[in-house]
Design a protein around this motif. Structure first.
Motif, PDB file in Angstrom:
ATOM      1  N   ILE A  89       0.860  -1.181   0.000  1.00 55.38           N
ATOM      2  CA  ILE A  89       0.000   0.000   0.000  1.00 55.38           C
ATOM      3  C   ILE A  89       0.899   1.236   0.000  1.00 55.38           C
ATOM      4  O   ILE A  89       1.768   1.388   0.854  1.00 55.38           O
ATOM      5  CB  ILE A  89      -0.912   0.014   1.236  1.00 55.38           C
ATOM      6  CG1 ILE A  89      -1.785  -1.242   1.290  1.00 55.38           C
ATOM      7  CG2 ILE A  89      -1.758   1.279   1.265  1.00 55.38           C
ATOM      8  CD1 ILE A  89      -2.728  -1.402   0.140  1.00 55.38           C
ATOM      9  N   SER A 114       4.097  -4.537   4.107  1.00 55.74           N
ATOM     10  CA  SER A 114       2.941  -4.324   3.233  1.00 55.74           C
ATOM     11  C   SER A 114       2.638  -2.855   2.954  1.00 55.74           C
ATOM     12  O   SER A 114       1.655  -2.541   2.288  1.00 55.74           O
ATOM     13  CB  SER A 114       1.705  -4.995   3.836  1.00 55.74           C
ATOM     14  OG  SER A 114       1.526  -4.606   5.186  1.00 55.74           O
ATOM     15  N   ASP A 170      -2.146   5.465  -2.261  1.00 58.81           N
ATOM     16  CA  ASP A 170      -3.350   4.703  -1.924  1.00 58.81           C
ATOM     17  C   ASP A 170      -3.994   5.181  -0.634  1.00 58.81           C
ATOM     18  O   ASP A 170      -5.219   5.142  -0.483  1.00 58.81           O
ATOM     19  CB  ASP A 170      -3.017   3.212  -1.757  1.00 58.81           C
ATOM     20  CG  ASP A 170      -2.375   2.610  -2.983  1.00 58.81           C
ATOM     21  OD1 ASP A 170      -2.902   2.822  -4.091  1.00 58.81           O
ATOM     22  OD2 ASP A 170      -1.339   1.922  -2.838  1.00 58.81           O
ATOM     23  N   LYS A 204      -4.921  -4.882   6.160  1.00 59.91           N
ATOM     24  CA  LYS A 204      -5.864  -6.000   6.003  1.00 59.91           C
ATOM     25  C   LYS A 204      -7.254  -5.501   5.663  1.00 59.91           C
ATOM     26  O   LYS A 204      -7.947  -6.063   4.806  1.00 59.91           O
ATOM     27  CB  LYS A 204      -5.902  -6.821   7.298  1.00 59.91           C
ATOM     28  CG  LYS A 204      -6.818  -8.033   7.224  1.00 59.91           C
ATOM     29  CD  LYS A 204      -6.776  -8.824   8.523  1.00 59.91           C
ATOM     30  CE  LYS A 204      -7.691 -10.037   8.461  1.00 59.91           C
ATOM     31  NZ  LYS A 204      -7.660 -10.806   9.733  1.00 59.91           N
ATOM     32  N   LYS A 254      -7.425  -4.362   2.029  1.00 59.75           N
ATOM     33  CA  LYS A 254      -7.376  -5.463   1.067  1.00 59.75           C
ATOM     34  C   LYS A 254      -8.578  -6.387   1.128  1.00 59.75           C
ATOM     35  O   LYS A 254      -8.903  -7.055   0.144  1.00 59.75           O
ATOM     36  CB  LYS A 254      -6.088  -6.266   1.274  1.00 59.75           C
ATOM     37  CG  LYS A 254      -4.821  -5.487   0.916  1.00 59.75           C
ATOM     38  CD  LYS A 254      -3.578  -6.342   1.045  1.00 59.75           C
ATOM     39  CE  LYS A 254      -2.331  -5.595   0.581  1.00 59.75           C
ATOM     40  NZ  LYS A 254      -1.099  -6.414   0.687  1.00 59.75           N
ATOM     41  N   THR A 255      -9.245  -6.444   2.284  1.00 64.99           N
ATOM     42  CA  THR A 255     -10.343  -7.405   2.449  1.00 64.99           C
ATOM     43  C   THR A 255     -11.695  -6.749   2.688  1.00 64.99           C
ATOM     44  O   THR A 255     -12.706  -7.442   2.732  1.00 64.99           O
ATOM     45  CB  THR A 255     -10.063  -8.347   3.634  1.00 64.99           C
ATOM     46  OG1 THR A 255     -10.069  -7.593   4.859  1.00 64.99           O
ATOM     47  CG2 THR A 255      -8.723  -9.041   3.471  1.00 64.99           C
TER      48      THR A 255
END
Length: 354
Positions: A3, A26, A73, A303, A306-307
Motif C-alpha cells: 500500500i 505491506s 493509496d 488487512k 485489502k479485504t
C-alpha cells in the motif's frame, strides 16, 4: 502488493509512523507533505536510513496536492489536532484510505461528518488509538469478553506527566482550545479509550478541570467519575504538571473475579489476580514484552484495505473517547453530571473556562 502511503505532517509524531512504515512490509512511503521544507527532508532521510532504500519520495508543501496523487493509496494524517477531521474528509472525498492520528476531531460535528463520509465512500479510516492493539490489552479484552474475570465493578486511570513551557512554545498551536484541544484530548485520551474499550460504553460523567500555568489556555489537571452502562464506575485522575518529569500511568480493573493493574508506561504488571486462573499472571507478563502495537495497527489497516473487513479502531470507536472527554469538559462548565450521548461539543467552547 504494498500500500503506497502519503504522510501528511512531518512533526514529532511522524517519526513513529516512519519507523512503523519502514518495519511493515505491506506498506511503502511514496510522498510526504509539510509546510516546512526542512521537516520534509528530515522525514525522507529518516525513512531512507531506516529502510536502506533510496527510492524517490515526493515532497509537497500542499497536502491537497498529495491527496490528489494517483500513486498514493492511503494517507497518514499527523497534523495539529484541529486539522485532523478536515484533512481526513478531504482525503476520503479524493478516494484515499486514511490513518488518522488521535484525536479524531475537536468537535462532535466534525466527528459525525467524518463517520458519515466514511460510510458513504466505504474507504477505510483507522484512528490511532494504538494501545488497543497491544497484545496484553488484547488478552485482557478477551478475558473480559469471555467472562473469565467476571462482571466489571470499578476502574481507575491515572496520568501523571510533565509538560514544561518549552513544550508549548515549540509549536504555536499547543495549549490552545481551538487548535490543540486540551491535556485530556492529547495526553489522557489513550487511557480513557482503554477504560471504555475494556469496561464498556459510558452512561454519564462528572468532572472538573483546572489551569495553573499562565502561558497556555488549556487545563493542567483533570479529575472525573465515569458511570458505565453496565453499572461499573471508574475514576480518572490526570495532570501534566508533575515535577520534575513524568511519573507515569496507571490502569486498574476491579471485577468480581479479578483485579488487574498496570503501571509505568503501562508496561509493568503491578497486580494480576484472577480467581481459579493463576496461570494468567504469567501469560500477561509474557505479553507485556510485546510493545509492537503500532505495527499491529498498521497491519490491521492494510488487512482492512485489502479485504474490506472493518478495522478494530474505526471512526465510530474513535468518537467514543473524545465524546467522554467532551462530557467531562461540559460537566466542568455546567457543574453537573452529563449524560450521553451529547448533542454538540467543540473544544473551542472551553475558551476562558479555567
Amino acid at each position: 502488493m504494498s500500500i503506497a502511503i502519503g504522510l501528511i505532517g512531518c512533526g514529532a509524531i511522524s517519526r513513529k509512523h516512519l519507523k512503523t512504515i519502514a518495519n511493515v512490509d505491506s506498506v511503502q512511503l511514496r510522498a510526504v507533505s509539510d509546510v516546512d521544507d526542512d521537516k520534509m527532508s528530515e522525514a525522507v532521510e529518516r525513512y531512507r536510513t531506516l529502510t536502506g532504500d533510496q527510492t524517490f519520495i515526493t515532497k509537497l508543501n500542499d497536502y491537497k496536492a498529495l491527496i490528489k496523487r494517483e500513486d498514493v493509496d492511503a494517507v497518514v494524517v499527523a497534523l495539529l489536532s484541529s486539522m485532523h477531521a478536515t484533512v481526513a474528509k478531504e482525503a476520503l472525498k479524493a478516494g484515499k484510505h486514511v490513518m488518522l492520528e488521535k484525536p479524531i476531531a475537536l468537535s462532535l460535528q466534525d466527528t459525525d461528518e467524518l463517520i458519515n463520509l466514511q460510510r458513504l465512500t466505504n474507504n477505510v479510516v483507522l484512528v490511532c488509538h494504538q494501545l488497543r492493539y497491544r497484545p496484553v490489552f488484547q488478552k485482557i479484552k478477551w478475558l473480559m469478553d469471555e467472562g473469565v474475570i467476571g462482571k466489571p465493578y470499578y476502574g481507575t486511570a491515572s496520568l501523571k506527566i510533565y509538560r514544561p513551557k518549552h513544550y508549548y512554545s515549540s509549536a504555536a498551536w499547543r495549549g490552545s482550545w481551538d487548535k490543540d484541544g486540551g491535556m485530556l484530548v492529547n495526553q489522557g485520551i489513550h487511557l480513557i479509550d482503554l477504560l471504555i474499550w475494556l469496561l464498556g460504553d459510558v452512561h454519564s460523567v462528572y468532572g472538573q478541570i483546572g489551569r495553573y500555568l499562565p502561558f497556555k489556555e488549556t487545563e493542567d489537571v483533570a479529575s472525573g467519575v465515569l458511570q458505565f452502562e453496565n453499572g461499573a464506575r471508574a475514576v480518572l485522575d490526570a495532570n501534566s504538571v508533575t515535577l520534575p518529569n513524568n511519573l507515569g500511568y496507571e490502569l486498574t480493573l476491579v471485577c468480581d473475579k479479578a483485579t488487574i493493574s498496570l503501571k509505568g508506561a503501562l508496561d509493568q504488571l503491578e497486580r494480576c489476580f484472577v480467581e481459579s486462573h493463576p496461570e494468567i499472571e504469567k501469560e500477561l507478563n509474557l505479553l507485556m514484552n510485546d510493545t509492537r502495537e503500532h505495527e499491529y495497527m498498521y497491519e490491521d489497516f492494510v488487512k482492512s484495505i485489502k479485504t474490506t473487513k472493518s478495522v478494530k479502531m474505526s471512526c465510530v470507536e474513535g468518537k467514543k473517547a473524545f465524546e467522554v472527554i467532551g462530557g467531562l469538559y461540559l460537566s466542568h462548565l455546567k457543574n453537573n453530571v452529563i449524560t450521553f450521548p451529547i448533542e454538540s461539543f467543540s473544544t473551542s467552547d472551553m475558551k476562558g473556562s479555567c
